[in-house]
Structure formats: structure tokens, C-alpha cells
Design an enzyme around this catalytic site. Structure first.
Site, PDB file in Angstrom:
ATOM      1  N   LYS A   1       0.858  -1.186   0.000  1.00 10.36           N
ATOM      2  CA  LYS A   1       0.000   0.000   0.000  1.00 10.36           C
ATOM      3  C   LYS A   1       0.891   1.230   0.000  1.00 10.36           C
ATOM      4  CE  LYS A   1      -4.588   0.610   0.336  1.00 10.36           C
ATOM      5  NZ  LYS A   1      -5.618  -0.229  -0.311  1.00 10.36           N
TER       6      LYS A   1
ATOM      7  N   GLY B   1     -19.912   6.829   5.082  1.00 12.11           N
ATOM      8  CA  GLY B   1     -18.969   7.095   4.006  1.00 12.11           C
ATOM      9  C   GLY B   1     -19.616   6.898   2.650  1.00 12.11           C
TER      10      GLY B   1
ATOM     11  N   GLY C   1     -18.390   7.939  -0.510  1.00 10.49           N
ATOM     12  CA  GLY C   1     -17.521   8.170  -1.650  1.00 10.49           C
ATOM     13  C   GLY C   1     -17.919   7.261  -2.794  1.00 10.49           C
ATOM     14  N   HIS C   2     -16.967   6.976  -3.675  1.00  8.01           N
ATOM     15  CA  HIS C   2     -17.285   6.167  -4.855  1.00  8.01           C
ATOM     16  C   HIS C   2     -17.887   4.821  -4.469  1.00  8.01           C
ATOM     17  CE1 HIS C   2     -15.519   9.042  -7.510  1.00  8.01           C
ATOM     18  NE2 HIS C   2     -14.327   8.951  -6.952  1.00  8.01           N
ATOM     19  N   VAL C   3     -17.228   4.101  -3.545  1.00  2.28           N
ATOM     20  CA  VAL C   3     -17.720   2.779  -3.168  1.00  2.28           C
ATOM     21  C   VAL C   3     -19.019   2.889  -2.382  1.00  2.28           C
ATOM     22  CG1 VAL C   3     -17.219   0.667  -1.894  1.00  2.28           C
ATOM     23  CG2 VAL C   3     -15.403   1.795  -3.187  1.00  2.28           C
TER      24      VAL C   3
END
Length: 352
Positions: free
Chosen positions: A80, A180, A182-184
Site C-alpha cells: 500500500k 462514508g 464516496g465512490h464505493v
């Protein structure tokens, strides 16, 4: 600054600090284990409070990628990278190219992809200075944004948890608290809404909340209030460690299943969830769809085979939950044992 004595240092093979004065790049690349193959993992850009926090995040995330690749039976290791900075204010194309140059210096030991704070467009810039990148746009022979794939895998894992649970019968009419967007998180909300779930949502960005409320009829709550809502499922889809000593006794849910990495602040919180009767779908098991998607670029899997593999996260999750029940252990421990069996047996085979 101690590294080797950190709790999150887990015999990592390599920890690289990369900087570029001209672009302001300050990055850390962590390679946890390459026994099964080169380390693949996203590049996260975040305004960390300290360098120590950035190192800790890189160590935790890279270890998680080793386990994610193993549980998904992919010939990859875990790595990562993190960039210290506010992606909305500090990120530039030149910085991404400098990041690519840092990846290139590792000569293929680490393959970079997108993560929180980076995008398909950023991967295109990184690809100008290294070939060790996946998650490229379809116009560049890539698989595009992996977020829908990640969300679909989480959705399938969540379905498995409901099928296994004695407390929730179906997603139709179930209440899911999504943290959350966001995109996901957005795509997960889409899948859940299509399945008939009721959504309670929160995010640190009001625009993201408004988008989901408008699209899916979700009910919004304040960021900290998400831990207190009464729901069937808590789906953490932001940053990690949201299951911790402060939050765990506030949860009023029957299942935890979300896309965030490292949801448990410590391994002991898996047992704490079990003691409370909360079923946990291990994060790196159900959020592996994105990894499977970008791995297709490297290994040449077709789209149909890739999405079938992602759909099978349902069965993988069920097998882990069944093993946890059989052995009387937290599901997080059951997942770890299976992953460790895979990369340790591979290591022994290489040493033979």
C-alpha cells in the site's frame, strides 16, 4: 521515530519513504509480503495529522492487502502507499507523475492502483512514469474505476451475512446504516436501494450526503450519530478503525458489513463483536472486489470471469462465517487463519 517496534509492524519486507521537492510529494510505500507474488495495493492521499499516523496507516493497509490477496486466491502479495496531503487542495498531475517515478524505482515489487483520494485519472498520470500500475481507464486497456466492483463484492458479502444471520431475514425492508458515501459507498447504496433496503447515511462532505439522499431516498444523520442509530446492518465505508472501544458499545445493529479497510481498531474487537452477538463480515473478504477487478488487468481475466469471481465473495463469506461458528471463534480470526494457511503454505513450498 520507531518503526520496527510499532504494533502494526508485522515483519514487513520493506518500508520506503519517497519525496519530491518540486511537486511537494511526501509518500510512504509499505510492502508487507511478496510470497505469493508482487505486492499490489492502492495509493491513498490523506491529510494525516502526523507522519506517524501515515506510517501506521500504510503498515495496517499493506498487511490487509496480503490477507485480501490470499483469501481471494490471487497470485499477489500485499502493499500500500500513502501520500500525505489534502487531495482536494494539494494534488497535482506532476505530483502523481512523481509518485509513479517512486513506484518505478521499486522495479515491480509494488504495483499501484487507486484508493481514497486518488482516481483513474491519477493512475493515468502515474502510468506516464511507471508501468507498474493498474486501475487504468478502459480507453487505455484498463478496467476503469474499481469502485462499482468493490461495492458489488461488499453487497454480495452483506447478502451472505444476512443469509447466515438468525436475526435478519432479508434485505427487503432491512435498514442499513452506511458511513462514508464516496465512490464505493455511493455504489453500495445503489445496490442496497435496488434490493429494497432502507438507508441511513452519513459522510464528512454534505454534497455526498445530498447526492445519496436525492438518488435513493436515504435519511441523513450527523457523522458521529451513525453509531447510535437502530439498524439491521452497519456498513462502514470510510476510513478504518471505526469499531473501537469508544464505538463498539454504541452500536445497535445485528451485522457489520462494509467496504472500509481495517474496520477493527485491534484484533480483539472481533471477539468483542462476537460477545455482543453482532455478526461481522470480515472487511478484506467482502471488499476484495476492487482488487479482483484491477488484477484482471495484470492477469488478463475477462470481464465475465472477473465478475463471477466477485459474485463468489458471497460463498467465501458464508464459508468463513460457518468456520467461525464451528470453531467458536470470531469471524475475523477465521478469515485470518484461512489466509495465513494459504500464504504460509506457499512460502513453505518455495523453501522446499
Amino acid at each position: 521515530m520507531a518503526v520496527f517496534d510499532q504494533t502494526d509492524f508485522d515483519a514487513h519486507e520493506q518500508l520506503v519513504f519517497a519525496s519530491d521537492v518540486e511537486t511537494g510529494l511526501r509518500a510512504i510505500i509499505a510492502i508487507h509480503d511478496t510470497t505469493r507474488g508482487p505486492a499490489l495495493g492502492g495509493c491513498r492521499m490523506w491529510a494525516y495529522a502526523s507522519e506517524q499516523d501515515a506510517i501506521r496507516d500504510a503498515l495496517r493497509l499493506s498487511r490487509g492487502m496480503t490477507y485480501k490477496a490470499a483469501i481471494s486466491d490471487l497470485p499477489l502479495g500485499g502493499g500500500k502507499s500513502v501520500i500525505i496531503g489534502d487531495a482536494r487542495r494539494h494534488k497535482t498531475p506532476a505530483m502523481m507523475r512523481a509518485m509513479g517515478a517512486a513506484v518505478e524505482r521499486l522495479a515491480g515489487r509494488y504495483i499501484v492502483a487507486e484508493d481514497v483520494g486518488t482516481s483513474v485519472e491519477d493512475m493515468a498520470e502515474i502510468a506516464r512514469t511507471t508501468g507498474h500500475v493498474v486501475g487504468l481507464d478502459t480507453s487505455a486497456s484498463g478496467t476503469g474505476d474499481p469502485s462499482p466492483a468493490t461495492a458489488f463484492g461488499v453487497f454480495r458479502g452483506l447478502e451472505a451475512a444476512i443469509a447466515f444471520s438468525d436475526a435478519v431475514d432479508t434485505l427487503q425492508g432491512a435498514t442499513v446504516a452506511v458511513q462514508g458515501l464516496g465512490h464505493v459507498g455511493y455504489h453500495l447504496c445503489r445496490y442496497l436501494a435496488e434490493a429494497g433496503a432502507r438507508l441511513i447515511v452519513t459522510d464528512i462532505h454534505q454534497q455526498a450526503i445530498d447526492r445519496v439522499v436525492k438518488a435513493f431516498g436515504a435519511r441523513a444523520v450527523a457523522a458521529d450519530a451513525i453509531y447510535d442509530v437502530e439498524a439491521d446492518v452497519y456498513a462502514p465505508c470510510a476510513l478504518g478503525a471505526t469499531i473501537n472501544n469508544t464505538t463498539i458499545n454504541r452500536l445497535r445493529v445485528k451485522i457489520v458489513a462494509g467496504s472500509a479497510n481495517n474496520q477493527l481498531a485491534t484484533p480483539s474487537h472481533g471477539e468483542a463483536l462476537r460477545r455482543r452477538g453482532i455478526l461481522y463480515a470480515p472487511d478484506y473478504v467482502i471488499n476484495a472486489g476492487g482488487l479482483m477487478n484491477v488484477a484482471a488487468e495484470r492477469f488478463g481475466y475477462g470481464a465475465d470471469a472477473t465478475w463471477a469471481r466477485i459474485a463468489a465473495i458471497h460463498d467465501t463469506t458464508l464459508s468463513i462465517l460457518e468456520r467461525a461458528r464451528r470453531d467458536g471463534i470470531p469471524s475475523s480470526d477465521a478469515a485470518d487463519r484461512i489466509a495465513e494457511e494459504r500464504f504460509r503454505s506457499h512460502r513453505q513450498a518455495l523453501a522446499a
